[in-house]
Scaffold this motif. Structure first.
Motif, mmCIF file in Angstrom:
data_model
loop_
_atom_site.group_PDB
_atom_site.id
_atom_site.type_symbol
_atom_site.label_atom_id
_atom_site.label_comp_id
_atom_site.label_asym_id
_atom_site.label_seq_id
_atom_site.Cartn_x
_atom_site.Cartn_y
_atom_site.Cartn_z
ATOM 1 N N GLU A 1 -6.767 -4.896 7.450
ATOM 2 C CA GLU A 1 -5.872 -4.262 6.484
ATOM 3 C C GLU A 1 -6.585 -3.837 5.207
ATOM 4 O O GLU A 1 -5.995 -3.183 4.347
ATOM 5 N N ALA A 2 -7.845 -4.221 5.071
ATOM 6 C CA ALA A 2 -8.555 -3.978 3.810
ATOM 7 C C ALA A 2 -8.574 -2.511 3.382
ATOM 8 O O ALA A 2 -8.378 -2.218 2.197
ATOM 9 N N PRO A 3 -8.796 -1.532 4.289
ATOM 10 C CA PRO A 3 -8.776 -0.136 3.828
ATOM 11 C C PRO A 3 -7.414 0.290 3.273
ATOM 12 O O PRO A 3 -7.358 0.984 2.247
ATOM 13 N N ARG A 4 -6.337 -0.119 3.918
ATOM 14 C CA ARG A 4 -5.012 0.246 3.411
ATOM 15 C C ARG A 4 -4.762 -0.417 2.057
ATOM 16 O O ARG A 4 -4.271 0.231 1.111
ATOM 17 N N ILE A 5 -5.133 -1.682 1.943
ATOM 18 C CA ILE A 5 -4.909 -2.392 0.690
ATOM 19 C C ILE A 5 -5.812 -1.847 -0.408
ATOM 20 O O ILE A 5 -5.429 -1.804 -1.583
ATOM 21 N N GLY A 6 -7.010 -1.374 -0.022
ATOM 22 C CA GLY A 6 -7.881 -0.758 -1.017
ATOM 23 C C GLY A 6 -7.197 0.395 -1.721
ATOM 24 O O GLY A 6 -7.334 0.556 -2.947
ATOM 25 N N ARG A 7 -6.446 1.187 -0.977
ATOM 26 C CA ARG A 7 -5.731 2.318 -1.595
ATOM 27 C C ARG A 7 -4.591 1.811 -2.468
ATOM 28 O O ARG A 7 -4.354 2.338 -3.575
ATOM 29 N N VAL A 8 -3.870 0.790 -2.008
ATOM 30 C CA VAL A 8 -2.773 0.223 -2.805
ATOM 31 C C VAL A 8 -3.300 -0.297 -4.139
ATOM 32 O O VAL A 8 -2.717 -0.042 -5.208
ATOM 33 N N VAL A 9 -4.390 -1.028 -4.075
ATOM 34 C CA VAL A 9 -4.997 -1.575 -5.291
ATOM 35 C C VAL A 9 -5.496 -0.452 -6.197
ATOM 36 O O VAL A 9 -5.304 -0.477 -7.417
ATOM 37 N N ALA A 10 -6.145 0.555 -5.598
ATOM 38 C CA ALA A 10 -6.666 1.671 -6.389
ATOM 39 C C ALA A 10 -5.544 2.391 -7.131
ATOM 40 O O ALA A 10 -5.699 2.768 -8.302
#
Length: 572
Positions: free
Chosen positions: A519-528
């Motif tokens: 899930e890290a790529p999806r969460i990376g966008r959420v965090v960004a």
């Protein structure tokens, strides 16, 4: 708008073709442009590649499948690293496409924990790295010239280490370049930062590891580490050079020693956009885990009693983040500090403790509090004594003391807390304070657990990994995309709150205390997005003035591993 156009120049979108004057083997040896068997028949003719490649024109998916089969056939982690690192050196698109397709299997190889073993063998396995820079202390006075000659002008993020505090294995000299390369791979995988816009740098100021100084194969400076004014002057020169050569670029500090990490961060964070992942990234991810656990249990953070074992860079950073969150719930600074007990290897940190960092002393307790406390046989208020006395509800480990969270410690904790929150965060894996299987067995499965290193599932129960990859990629990517002028604590807090909302245990405490690695790529966008919005709201984004413009900047900056059309430059 003009500022957004600048972002798109620095980080080009994938729709435009790339121009190159390279041909033949020179093109195949350029990892940013190489496609291998992915070059079309027309490209092979135009760029003089015929004869250098076998007949078949393959899709990227076919190339990834070949890589996966080869990877699976390799048993040893170090050999797997060598294979994947070879992809990095030859074809960036294939390297990142392969990692993206098989993230959970490959990320632990190019990043922690395998990268630690790779770094320890750097002298024996050294090869000239691509996209990596060594700046040594003998170049003092010429750092800007070296940096300018060795790099291109489109660098937007510099990731630098002096390799004094690598993972849990300490001073590793110039081998620290691999931790920089691993982190930058995570930036691209988990946030979409263009790999051609980043630069890994080792500040080679010597090493205090005697085995390296004695090793005739060690390729770095064979001298003790610079200290004091000479060290400060070299770092000053480096920061000034980054500001001049790459104006507006972000600076990511990584794995500096406990005596210098926070001092450096405090010294330069207002000079250029910068952050320290060991302090702020680790803090943000751990704080998000604690916050999510409290939310899932229907509790408030201010009602917790928090013991942190390990008063180094990471532990003090986590404490600092939790102190901010406690104050955001309405506590005063003094009241917030009363909720946290910091324990070092020498025992509970008090105002009388010597040999700890200034950051640790900020967490020190008044020795008068301990008048009636029991002591261990050596007269020390050790971890067991602190847990027996404080009865914490949250126990965090950043000590690299394997097995420190013993059955006795955990049973003492659970005697006053039905659902303890336990985070053994030390890495690599063999240095973890406890194994999740033991923690769940000792608490009848009731503990909320997240680790710093990867562990296999326990009886089908997924072990959440408190991996910085859930926060720092989104932070650095957002900072670059919207052009922040300063990275603030509020931005980091916005990112960790966004992460906390994505943690399964925040909704159901029986679920994982961190998201799945996939899930890290999806969460990376959420965090960004959360960080970009905070930057815009604070007026600290050069390239965006509204939320819509911030989203446009993020979209324009995102790089994906696909082959772009190549066209000859006019000079070709």
């Amino acid at each position: 708008m003009q500022q957004t156009t600048l972002t798109m120049v620095l980080l080009p979108t994938l729709k435009a073709p790339r121009h190159t004057a390279l041909r033949g083997l020179a093109l195949l040896r350029q990892p940013a442009l190489n496609k291998g068997t992915g070059f079309s028949a027309e490209e092979r003719r135009i760029f003089d590649l015929e004869g250098w490649l076998p007949a078949q024109h393959e899709t990227l998916a076919q190339q990834v499948e070949r890589c996966w089969q080869a990877f699976q056939a390799i048993a040893q982690p170090l050999e797997r690293f060598a294979y994947v690192d070879g992809l990095r050196h030859s074809n960036w698109v294939l390297f990142y496409a392969f990692l993206k397709e098989h993230l959970e299997a490959v990320l632990p190889v190019v990043y922690t924990p395998t990268v630690g073993a790779v770094i320890q063998r750097f002298s024996q396995n050294y090869r000239t790295p691509q996209n990596g820079l060594f700046l040594n202390a003998a170049q003092a006075g010429r750092v800007e010239a070296v940096l300018r000659a060795a790099s291109h002008s489109a660098i937007c993020l510099v990731l630098v280490t002096d390799a004094e505090g690598i993972l849990g294995i300490g001073d590793q000299g110039v081998g620290g370049i691999h931790i920089c390369q691993g982190k930058l791979a995570v930036y691209t995988l988990c946030a979409g930062l263009d790999p051609d816009s980043v630069l890994p740098v080792v500040l080679d100021v010597g090493t205090n590891r005697q085995s390296l100084l004695n090793d005739p194969l060690y390729p770095g400076l064979r001298q003790p580490r610079l200290q004091g004014a000479a060290y400060d002057a070299f770092v000053d020169e480096f920061v000034a050079a980054v500001s001049d050569v790459f104006p507006g670029a972000c600076l990511h500090w990584e794995d500096f020693g406990r005596s210098t990490a926070k001092t450096i961060l405090d010294r330069y964070r207002d000079t250029l956009p910068s952050f320290n992942d060991d302090i702020q990234g680790t803090s943000g991810v751990a704080s998000a885990a604690v916050l999510a656990a409290c939310q899932g249990l229907g509790q408030r953070l201010q009602d917790q009693r928090i013991v942190i074992f390990g008063a180094g860079t990471a532990g003090c950073g986590i404490a600092d983040g939790l102190l901010r969150l406690l104050q955001s719930e309405g506590l005063t600074a003094t009241e917030a500090r009363q909720r946290i007990w910091a324990v070092d290897r020498t025992g509970l940190v008090t105002h009388a403790t010597t040999g700890v960092s200034p950051a640790a002393l900020e967490l020190a307790r008044d020795p008068r509090e301990l008048v009636d406390w029991p002591r261990n046989p050596d007269g020390v208020v050790d971890l067991q004594t602190v847990v027996d006395t404080v009865k914490p509800t949250v126990l965090i480990g950043t000590s690299t003391v394997a097995g420190a969270f013993s059955q006795a410690v955990v049973h003492s904790m659970q005697s006053a807390c039905e659902r303890p929150i336990i985070l053994p965060l030390s890495n690599p894996t063999h240095l973890a304070e406890a194994a999740p299987a033991d923690l769940w067995r000792w608490t009848d499965g009731r503990a909320l657990v997240a680790t710093g290193s990867p562990f296999p599932p326990v009886d089908g129960r997924v072990v959440g990994q408190c991996n910085n990859c859930f926060l720092f990629p989104g932070l650095g990517f957002a900072a670059v995309a919207v052009g922040v002028t300063r990275i603030t604590d509020a931005m980091i807090d916005a990112g960790l709150h966004a992460l906390a909302r994505e943690i399964p245990a925040s909704r159901q405490p029986a679920e994982s205390l961190m998201p799945a690695l996939a899930e890290a790529p999806r969460i990376g966008r959420v965090v960004a997005e959360a960080i970009a919005m905070e930057a815009v709201a604070a007026g600290l984004a050069r390239f965006a003035r509204t939320p819509d413009e911030a989203i446009h900047c993020l979209d324009a900056a995102e790089w994906s591993p696909i082959y772009q059309p190549l066209v000859p430059s006019v000079s070709a």
